[in-house]
Design an enzyme around this catalytic site. Sequence first.
Site, PDB file in Angstrom:
ATOM      1  N   PHE A 119      -1.518 -26.503  11.445  1.00 57.19           N
ATOM      2  CA  PHE A 119      -2.480 -26.700  10.530  1.00 57.19           C
ATOM      3  C   PHE A 119      -1.507 -26.177   9.738  1.00 57.19           C
ATOM      4  O   PHE A 119      -1.190 -24.461   9.064  1.00 57.19           O
ATOM      5  CB  PHE A 119      -3.633 -25.813  10.535  1.00 57.19           C
ATOM      6  CG  PHE A 119      -4.562 -26.661   9.058  1.00 57.19           C
ATOM      7  CD1 PHE A 119      -5.511 -27.587   9.628  1.00 57.19           C
ATOM      8  CD2 PHE A 119      -4.123 -26.120   8.338  1.00 57.19           C
ATOM      9  CE1 PHE A 119      -5.852 -28.668   8.224  1.00 57.19           C
ATOM     10  CE2 PHE A 119      -5.604 -26.470   7.159  1.00 57.19           C
ATOM     11  CZ  PHE A 119      -5.796 -27.397   7.039  1.00 57.19           C
ATOM     12  N   ASP A 191      -5.492 -19.177  15.418  1.00 60.30           N
ATOM     13  CA  ASP A 191      -6.654 -20.155  14.543  1.00 60.30           C
ATOM     14  C   ASP A 191      -7.736 -20.249  15.204  1.00 60.30           C
ATOM     15  O   ASP A 191      -7.374 -21.828  15.996  1.00 60.30           O
ATOM     16  CB  ASP A 191      -5.305 -20.690  13.065  1.00 60.30           C
ATOM     17  CG  ASP A 191      -6.795 -21.060  12.704  1.00 60.30           C
ATOM     18  OD1 ASP A 191      -7.694 -21.664  12.239  1.00 60.30           O
ATOM     19  OD2 ASP A 191      -6.226 -22.036  11.198  1.00 60.30           O
ATOM     20  N   TYR A 216     -17.658 -23.905   8.387  1.00 56.68           N
ATOM     21  CA  TYR A 216     -18.462 -25.494   8.004  1.00 56.68           C
ATOM     22  C   TYR A 216     -17.750 -26.466   9.021  1.00 56.68           C
ATOM     23  O   TYR A 216     -17.689 -27.343   8.840  1.00 56.68           O
ATOM     24  CB  TYR A 216     -17.554 -25.450   6.219  1.00 56.68           C
ATOM     25  CG  TYR A 216     -16.091 -26.208   6.758  1.00 56.68           C
ATOM     26  CD1 TYR A 216     -15.020 -27.333   6.629  1.00 56.68           C
ATOM     27  CD2 TYR A 216     -15.007 -24.693   5.503  1.00 56.68           C
ATOM     28  CE1 TYR A 216     -13.548 -27.209   6.055  1.00 56.68           C
ATOM     29  CE2 TYR A 216     -14.435 -24.949   5.519  1.00 56.68           C
ATOM     30  CZ  TYR A 216     -13.217 -26.041   6.188  1.00 56.68           C
ATOM     31  OH  TYR A 216     -11.907 -25.982   5.423  1.00 56.68           O
ATOM     32  N   LYS A 217     -17.266 -26.219   9.988  1.00 58.26           N
ATOM     33  CA  LYS A 217     -16.612 -27.107  11.360  1.00 58.26           C
ATOM     34  C   LYS A 217     -17.541 -27.381  12.011  1.00 58.26           C
ATOM     35  O   LYS A 217     -18.610 -27.320  11.952  1.00 58.26           O
ATOM     36  CB  LYS A 217     -15.055 -27.315  11.048  1.00 58.26           C
ATOM     37  CG  LYS A 217     -14.715 -27.439  10.430  1.00 58.26           C
ATOM     38  CD  LYS A 217     -12.762 -27.142  10.901  1.00 58.26           C
ATOM     39  CE  LYS A 217     -11.620 -27.673  10.006  1.00 58.26           C
ATOM     40  NZ  LYS A 217     -10.384 -27.114   9.717  1.00 58.26           N
ATOM     41  N   ARG A 366      -9.252 -39.319  14.336  1.00 56.70           N
ATOM     42  CA  ARG A 366      -9.647 -38.248  15.064  1.00 56.70           C
ATOM     43  C   ARG A 366     -11.741 -38.528  14.951  1.00 56.70           C
ATOM     44  O   ARG A 366     -12.166 -39.154  14.098  1.00 56.70           O
ATOM     45  CB  ARG A 366      -9.855 -36.999  14.236  1.00 56.70           C
ATOM     46  CG  ARG A 366      -8.776 -36.704  13.741  1.00 56.70           C
ATOM     47  CD  ARG A 366      -8.686 -34.711  13.669  1.00 56.70           C
ATOM     48  NE  ARG A 366      -9.395 -35.115  12.542  1.00 56.70           N
ATOM     49  CZ  ARG A 366      -9.436 -33.981  11.238  1.00 56.70           C
ATOM     50  NH1 ARG A 366      -8.794 -32.520  11.735  1.00 56.70           N
ATOM     51  NH2 ARG A 366     -10.237 -33.736  10.422  1.00 56.70           N
TER      52      ARG A 366
HETATM   53  C1  PLP Z   1      -9.978 -26.082   8.772  1.00 56.47           C
HETATM   54  C2  PLP Z   1      -8.409 -25.825   8.754  1.00 56.47           C
HETATM   55  C3  PLP Z   1      -8.045 -24.691   7.926  1.00 56.47           C
HETATM   56  C4  PLP Z   1      -9.100 -24.515   6.640  1.00 56.47           C
HETATM   57  O1  PLP Z   1      -8.629 -23.280   5.823  1.00 56.47           O
HETATM   58  P1  PLP Z   1      -9.356 -22.515   4.760  1.00 56.47           P
HETATM   59  O2  PLP Z   1      -8.560 -22.280   4.032  1.00 56.47           O
HETATM   60  O3  PLP Z   1     -10.794 -21.997   5.261  1.00 56.47           O
HETATM   61  O4  PLP Z   1      -9.265 -23.634   3.771  1.00 56.47           O
HETATM   62  C5  PLP Z   1      -7.442 -23.773   8.528  1.00 56.47           C
HETATM   63  N1  PLP Z   1      -5.994 -23.848   9.821  1.00 56.47           N
HETATM   64  C6  PLP Z   1      -7.319 -24.963  11.177  1.00 56.47           C
HETATM   65  C7  PLP Z   1      -6.285 -24.872  11.835  1.00 56.47           C
HETATM   66  C8  PLP Z   1      -8.138 -25.850  10.071  1.00 56.47           C
HETATM   67  O5  PLP Z   1      -8.278 -26.662  10.788  1.00 56.47           O
END
Ligand code: PLP
Length: 407
Positions: A119, A191, A216-217, A366
């Site tokens: 990510f 992560d 939030y996921k 997705r």
């Molecule tokens: C959604 C997501 C994030 C989001 O990071 P924020 O800093 O909380 O916005 C980070 N890493 C991954 C792999 C994600 O899917």
Amino acid sequence: MTNTPLDDPNILRRSNFLLPKGTIYMDGNSLGPSSLASNKATQDVLNNQWEQDLIKSWNVHSWIDLPKKVGSKIAPILGAAPDQVIACDSISVNLFKLLSAGLKINDERKIIVSEQKNFPTDLYIAQGLSELLGKDKCELKQVEKHEIEDALNDEVAILMLTHVDFRTGEMLPMERITKLAHQHGVLVLWDLAHSAGAVPLELDRWNVDFAVGCGYKYLNGGPGSPAFMYVSKRHLRHLKQPLTGWMGHASPFSFEPEYSPAEGIEKALCGTPPILSFAALDGALNAFEGLDMMQVRAQSNSLKLHFLATMTEILQTNPDLKLVTPEDEERQGSQLSFSHPHSYAIAQALIDKQIIVDFRAPDILRLGFTPLYLSHAEVDKAAKTLRNIVQDGSYLNAKYQTRNKVT
Ligand SMILES: *Cc1c(COP(=O)(O)O)cnc(C)c1O
């Protein structure tokens, strides 16, 4: 014809969630839905605590303890003993703290290894840290998934990986990779954005060093919900994180001029916690109390399997549509991803039929499988609708082609 399997009544708790009637929600991997508990907790802060008790609420409603309290509610979902998890800030900010802290622990080394398709925020934060510390103190090395193991050696300080790939839904073998990294003295930072609340985790048993994840996921904490971080007990005492704000101080309300970190996981905190967001996440986490993550996994696998069975024929006959998630269940998270040259338009056509999915550049469709509120009957309908849309080309309609700012 495949029969639609039965739902597990111990897992499916649709009536706890506030989803619009007729909506099939397959985007809980991106933003979990609202729930009665979350709604009630937030209303309580707004209408009773803040309104009636004003500033007293920091004490009488224990607002000040929410980061720790919510962290301990998340801990069992991660397979972590309490006192190693705290909720705060965003994943991005928590990555910055933990990468810095990890480099301090492994201070003879400077390399952070990550995956090129990680990510982007994970890579951006490591790049920013390298910029700040200088290339002689911190250097990011990006490799392909199949090169991860070969990249581990005695010069690497930290291996930073995302457990479940946000594009493909591929899940990495966390225990095995962590063990391999440790053989080279490499610290591992996972992560868990697409893992926490979705797949069983055993952070303590797998000897993980650090982890971060999203509220939030799959945890359904609401938009902008606080993230969380995990620090293994063996690193906690010596952990030094650079965002030394007052909430991480040993005694924030002594207002001393010198920073001195709290003993425990509270030292990871920086500034004032967003209480409304914390209330929403706190409420949402009630859904996970006493929940067996192995059963959640079994239901998620069953939902995915049924979806794929319904898609088998079109995947064989339509060369444009490809499953990009590994077929081996062990290597899947709780989402399925397909590629198609018109994925964006196909996602829009599904959304138009109240089947909420999403798109990730360049060509990924997705679908999230969240057994707490998604039934087999809904998954069956979603698969048949996707099949029809791909077959009849209705996604080519001009109204499905315009891209929004957020995809
Ligand atoms: C959604 C997501 C994030 C989001 O990071 P924020 O800093 O909380 O916005 C980070 N890493 C991954 C792999 C994600 O899917």
